[in-house]
Design a protein around this motif. Structure first.
Motif, mmCIF file in Angstrom:
data_model
loop_
_atom_site.group_PDB
_atom_site.id
_atom_site.type_symbol
_atom_site.label_atom_id
_atom_site.label_comp_id
_atom_site.label_asym_id
_atom_site.label_seq_id
_atom_site.Cartn_x
_atom_site.Cartn_y
_atom_site.Cartn_z
ATOM 1 N N THR A 102 -63.435 48.903 99.240
ATOM 2 C CA THR A 102 -64.880 49.033 99.053
ATOM 3 C C THR A 102 -65.461 50.380 99.467
ATOM 4 O O THR A 102 -66.066 51.078 98.649
ATOM 5 C CB THR A 102 -65.603 47.913 99.819
ATOM 6 N N PRO A 158 -73.373 50.378 94.565
ATOM 7 C CA PRO A 158 -73.454 49.012 95.110
ATOM 8 C C PRO A 158 -72.410 48.075 94.499
ATOM 9 O O PRO A 158 -71.953 47.137 95.159
ATOM 10 C CB PRO A 158 -74.875 48.561 94.773
ATOM 11 N N LEU A 159 -72.028 48.338 93.253
ATOM 12 C CA LEU A 159 -71.015 47.508 92.610
ATOM 13 C C LEU A 159 -69.693 47.557 93.363
ATOM 14 O O LEU A 159 -68.943 46.573 93.395
ATOM 15 C CB LEU A 159 -70.831 47.970 91.158
ATOM 16 N N PHE A 161 -69.181 47.315 96.395
ATOM 17 C CA PHE A 161 -69.166 46.341 97.486
ATOM 18 C C PHE A 161 -68.843 44.934 97.012
ATOM 19 O O PHE A 161 -68.539 44.058 97.816
ATOM 20 C CB PHE A 161 -70.505 46.367 98.237
ATOM 21 N N TYR A 162 -68.914 44.709 95.700
ATOM 22 C CA TYR A 162 -68.630 43.392 95.148
ATOM 23 C C TYR A 162 -67.373 43.385 94.283
ATOM 24 O O TYR A 162 -66.632 42.416 94.285
ATOM 25 C CB TYR A 162 -69.829 42.906 94.323
ATOM 26 N N PHE A 163 -67.183 44.458 93.547
ATOM 27 C CA PHE A 163 -66.060 44.515 92.609
ATOM 28 C C PHE A 163 -65.671 45.981 92.396
ATOM 29 O O PHE A 163 -66.083 46.602 91.423
ATOM 30 C CB PHE A 163 -66.481 43.840 91.299
ATOM 31 N N SER A 167 -66.464 49.465 89.492
ATOM 32 C CA SER A 167 -66.976 50.813 89.750
ATOM 33 C C SER A 167 -66.061 51.842 89.116
ATOM 34 O O SER A 167 -66.518 52.807 88.497
ATOM 35 C CB SER A 167 -67.077 51.078 91.255
#
Length: 190
Positions: A102, A158-159, A161-163, A167
């Motif tokens: 991340t 921000p993506l 941090f999730y996937f 990114s």
């Protein structure tokens, strides 16, 4: 003031950054395919970063081909861009050594976003110096590719941090858009 020193300095910085990046590539710890495949995150990030810097160098070259003169604001805007680009070898190594985790991916996106923003600021400084009715302004047009890039890089942060893989897909999407030749500046000298 003339643009020659700015161009020469910038070209030197680009060359040094690419040199630093290649020095980050370490040889595999063995002579097998498996030893090489363990380096895939670093090799993939090197490829992305090399093309990323290549796109900036090429566009910087074309941009300054259309520029007649520079001033202090342009010099500082150019240094601002080069500062963010100078972080590319660092973030390349961080992502490359930690896979698609991340924070490294988010920071890679942040550096790309700030470089895109830096290029936008440089263009704005040049437009203020040359005027909105100049050949440079006509060549730039609405600069949709530049604006698209900054928005996509911003979304990638921000993506991460999730996937984080998504990114990375966005990073390659921006590169794909820029690999299509941009003829805006070439028309000025044709």
């Amino acid at each position: 003031m003339t643009k020659g020193r700015l161009e020469a300095f910038s070209d030197g910085v680009f060359a040094i950054l690419i040199t630093i990046m290649v020095l980050e590539l370490k040889t595999p710890q063995g002579a097998s395919w498996e030893a090489l495949s363990n380096l895939w995150p670093l090799l993939l990030t090197y490829l992305l970063s090399f093309v990323f810097l290549g796109v900036y160098w090429s566009n910087h070259h074309h941009l300054f081909h259309a520029v007649q003169k520079v001033n202090g604001a342009v010099l500082w805007a150019n240094l601002h861009l080069l500062f963010w680009l100078s972080l590319v070898p660092f973030v390349m190594a961080w992502v490359g050594n930690h896979g698609l985790e991340t924070w490294p991916v988010a920071f890679y996106g942040f550096v790309q976003f700030m470089a895109g923003l830096g290029y936008f600021i440089l263009v704005q400084a040049l437009l203020r110096h040359h005027g909105r009715n100049s050949a440079l302004s006509r060549a730039l047009g609405s600069d949709l590719k530049g604006k698209f890039s900054v928005v996509v890089y911003f979304a990638a942060i921000p993506l991460a941090f999730y996937f984080p893989v998504a990114s990375y897909v966005l990073f390659f999407l921006v590169l794909a858009v820029w690999l299509v030749p941009d003829r805006r500046f070439e028309r000025l000298t044709a």
